[in-house]
Design an enzyme around this catalytic site. Sequence first.
Site, mmCIF file in Angstrom:
data_model
loop_
_atom_site.group_PDB
_atom_site.id
_atom_site.type_symbol
_atom_site.label_atom_id
_atom_site.label_comp_id
_atom_site.label_asym_id
_atom_site.label_seq_id
_atom_site.Cartn_x
_atom_site.Cartn_y
_atom_site.Cartn_z
ATOM 1 N N GLU A 196 0.870 -1.145 -0.140
ATOM 2 C CA GLU A 196 0.098 0.082 0.074
ATOM 3 C C GLU A 196 0.734 1.300 0.015
ATOM 4 O O GLU A 196 0.635 2.225 0.601
ATOM 5 C CB GLU A 196 -1.032 -0.013 1.060
ATOM 6 C CG GLU A 196 -1.997 -1.398 0.996
ATOM 7 C CD GLU A 196 -3.123 -1.145 2.156
ATOM 8 O OE1 GLU A 196 -2.735 -0.601 3.137
ATOM 9 O OE2 GLU A 196 -4.118 -1.650 2.091
ATOM 10 N N GLU A 308 -6.117 -7.026 -2.048
ATOM 11 C CA GLU A 308 -6.886 -7.086 -0.672
ATOM 12 C C GLU A 308 -8.244 -6.549 -1.052
ATOM 13 O O GLU A 308 -8.451 -5.356 -1.470
ATOM 14 C CB GLU A 308 -6.086 -6.121 0.272
ATOM 15 C CG GLU A 308 -4.674 -6.871 0.774
ATOM 16 C CD GLU A 308 -4.255 -5.700 2.046
ATOM 17 O OE1 GLU A 308 -4.933 -5.177 2.559
ATOM 18 O OE2 GLU A 308 -2.815 -5.673 1.809
#
EC number: 3.2.1.23
Length: 1015
Positions: A196, A308
């Site tokens: 991320e 995710e």
Amino acid sequence: MAHIYRLLLLLLSNLWFSAAAQNQSETEWPLHDNGLSKVVQWDHYSFQVNGQRIFIFSGEFHYWRIPVPELWRDILEKVKATGFTAFAFYSSWAYHAPNNRTVDFSTGARDITPIFELAKELGMYMIVRPGPYVNAEASAGGFPLWLTTGEYGSLRNDDPRYTAAWTPYFANMSQITSKYQVTDGHNTLVYQIENEYGQQWIGDPKDRNPNKTAVAYMELLEASALENGITVPLTSNDPNMNSKSWGSDWSNAGGNVDVAGLDSYPSCWTCDVSQCTSTNGEYVPYKVIDYYDYFQEVQPTLPSFMPEFQGGSYNPWAGPEGGCPQDTGAEFANLFYRWNIGQRVTAMSLYMLYGGTNWGAIAAPVTATSYDYSAPISEDRSIGAKYSETKLLALFTRTAKDLTMTEAIGNGTQYTTNTAVRAFELRNPQTNAGFYVTFHNDTTVGGNQAFKLHVNTSVGALTVPKNEGVIQLNGHQSKIIVTDFTLGKRTLLYSTAEVLTYAVFENRPTLVLWVPTGESGEFAIKGTKSGKVENGDGCSGINFKREKDYLVVNFSQAKGLSVLRLDNGVRVVLLDKAAAYRFWAPALTDDPIVQETETVLVHGPYLVRSASVSKSTLALRGDSVEKTTLEIFAPHSVRKITWNGKEVKTSQTPYGSLKATLAAPPTIKLPALTSWRSNDSLPERLPSYDDSGPAWIEANHMTTSNPSPPATLPVLYADEYGFHNGVRLWRGYFNGSASGVFLNIQGGSAFGWSAWLNGHFLDSHLGTATTSQANKTLTFSSSILNPTENVLLIVHDDTGHDQTTGALNPRGIIEARLLSNDTSSPAPGFTQWRIAGTAGGESNLDPIRGVFNEDGLFAERMGWHLPGFDDSAWTPENSTTSASSALSFTGATVRFFRTVVPLDIPAGLDVSISFVLSTPSAAPKGYRAQLFVNGYQYGRYNPHIGNQVVFPVPPGILDYQGDNTIGLAVWAQTEEGAGIQVDWKVNYVADSSLSVAGFGKGLRPGWTEERLKFA
């Protein structure tokens, strides 16, 4: 007239959609590879392995949150049983690097090679995510805590100090992974770089102004991966739609990976939904997000990949007991995962599929011990409705090969006869197979809507069901209606019942369809003229109607399993949802891309882990939790069935299946938790205590690399002195008189501290769920002051390091200032500070359990929590013969309670056990407790702040065939003392191929005399 108008709209839209489909089919999308190998390729549609397209349905688990390697098989077999084609895992730098001189991938549960070997054995691809930063609600986001002092810079950049720190770990992780790649016949599919890290751009990504520091950092990581043998594609995961980082379709500014992905948590990643408003906007249950346009804009030539996607949500401090499964339960799984398919997503990984436990000091301050995450597989390893609901879709995506190559043709309410319902049409440009993904037009509405669907098929436009009944969306629900669905050499023209799976035996397909209990369905199969009912368990109103080129079958399915036989050899199994939940399709191959001829079909058990055929024998492995009827659809050659290695008596049904009965497992009764002994665990509060031993370090740093300097000196940040976890003890010395002390201490959300002067309790900060720093002015009574030397003891508990940019936030005393007795004289200063923490500090005294397991309490330093310690001289507590014990004391102090309890769990069972901690109604709640099981800290109980009371402890940590040392460290933060009730319970008992008795040998080392020097 309204009906005629809809038909006209349908005809017009069909003409447009057909033209659109033709144009889309003519689009030549580039086929990509990484230049190192063509084993893994990808394009606009999906990933390919050795030329075969695959729908990647994956789920995340963290081996470091279940530190018993034998149980990794349990989790991964449950993942495989859902029909998933892959699993993902973060590795944890912190878990493998106790200090800056060590990288340990060999000791105990730090040897991760069994995970790679299981992936090959079970037949699943792996998405390996080594970080070095992983977030994961882990302390410092998975960074080792020796990294958090500021000595290595601000982190997550190209600073040479930080680069030198991560290189040994990252190189080791890459080298291990390199031995298990798809490119060499193993199962690692992709390798994720960082996590991320949406930092590629300065300002608006549309301006494409590169962040050179971030680009350089990514290029360093990518180069390291390649240098250490990684040949599979490199991937990334954007944290949201705003950052648009690392994808080559967006820009070639540098640092790009092979395949960029997008993470999304539409229902919030935490039970506290207010934390997600900056990303998702105002929380509205079941509100969906448009991903299709994002992928078309940002990465049109790459597969729509979600590394995710929300599999649940973590429970923060003060969150509800048991988390918030109602927010992301079975209905969530049904609707949101199908929504992704409607958005043309062909690769998604659920975070989490199994969460596990924040044992020891693994957690970041945002959450407590449980990392259940309301995931499909619960923390105690049980499976329920959400797991089963996920399985219904995963088995379908494994079966629906045409789904791996589709274009979005259109969407809207024009597809249905009810404007409250809309559909997304996906179509395979090569086979013309269609997938109509239906939803309430407003997904936040959960009512019951009935409709018929306008579809395009190879025999023309149809409105289905053609005959009796309707399609229903009941509650927060979605359904995928297929057309021209490949069924071996046959074609399922359409089905308003959802396809679960199908298998081909002796060239004849067995198709499995399901509907919610009591609903109707209709399907049509081409090349068929007639059919008959061979078993009508719960099925009613079955009608066969022959059309020119196909047979239409209309039915209603109540509870049960029905079997139909068609004249072209197709067998159809009809299930209601409850029956579908207990239906399995174990693969007969270790290839993740399972062909229809490489599976058998099983109905009945709680879990089917695996299947294999040898001559006439089908060997099944699995779990049964009650008396169960086993029904198997398999090749005709199968005549015998074994269940967990034992042959079971079988009978053949008239319609060709085999049946057997599985007995119920035995009942397990746990022994009583009695014979407790206790001892004082805070001698450090006494002035006579000697802190000159190896447990203590002088805290004398006058400078710090931390970007947040303290208000007073010396520096009293615990990490500066090599003590990183949980409870630390500070002893501050001063001479003469003072009227009090001002203390400002930082420890993360839900932290706390207490202070004593010369053995006398002063006060505590009990903590709150949201307070990470707290100050108090403590007043000294003249009666407890010494005219010469005085000792102030501060016991400080922190809840981990913050994540992302907060990893460097210090833990310890920000300010410690003595107050003068009067305004005319200066306040005295502290003459010395000393600190104690984990025994041995970073030296990793217990390499099996690791540096996260212990903190600085006297009991832990002395090893009282370990098996084999002699507590015979301790004070016996009042014991009862009940299964639970109430333990209590008065006064502000720390007391350690200990007992040893034998277990004798029979072989052949999987048994799950939890401890239950509670506070009696009349007892004070101003205390903190830690649960130890055979030396492992497996529970942080804080009744003043948190609501977690149930603490699962897995086999292997518990010795199921031996003595178990149970310990409780109870820190009373008020003079009222503490009272705690200790229970344990059996969560479930399963007759299982996973025989957990005997697990964990070598994982529970005992006490040694070396501990005595840390008094």
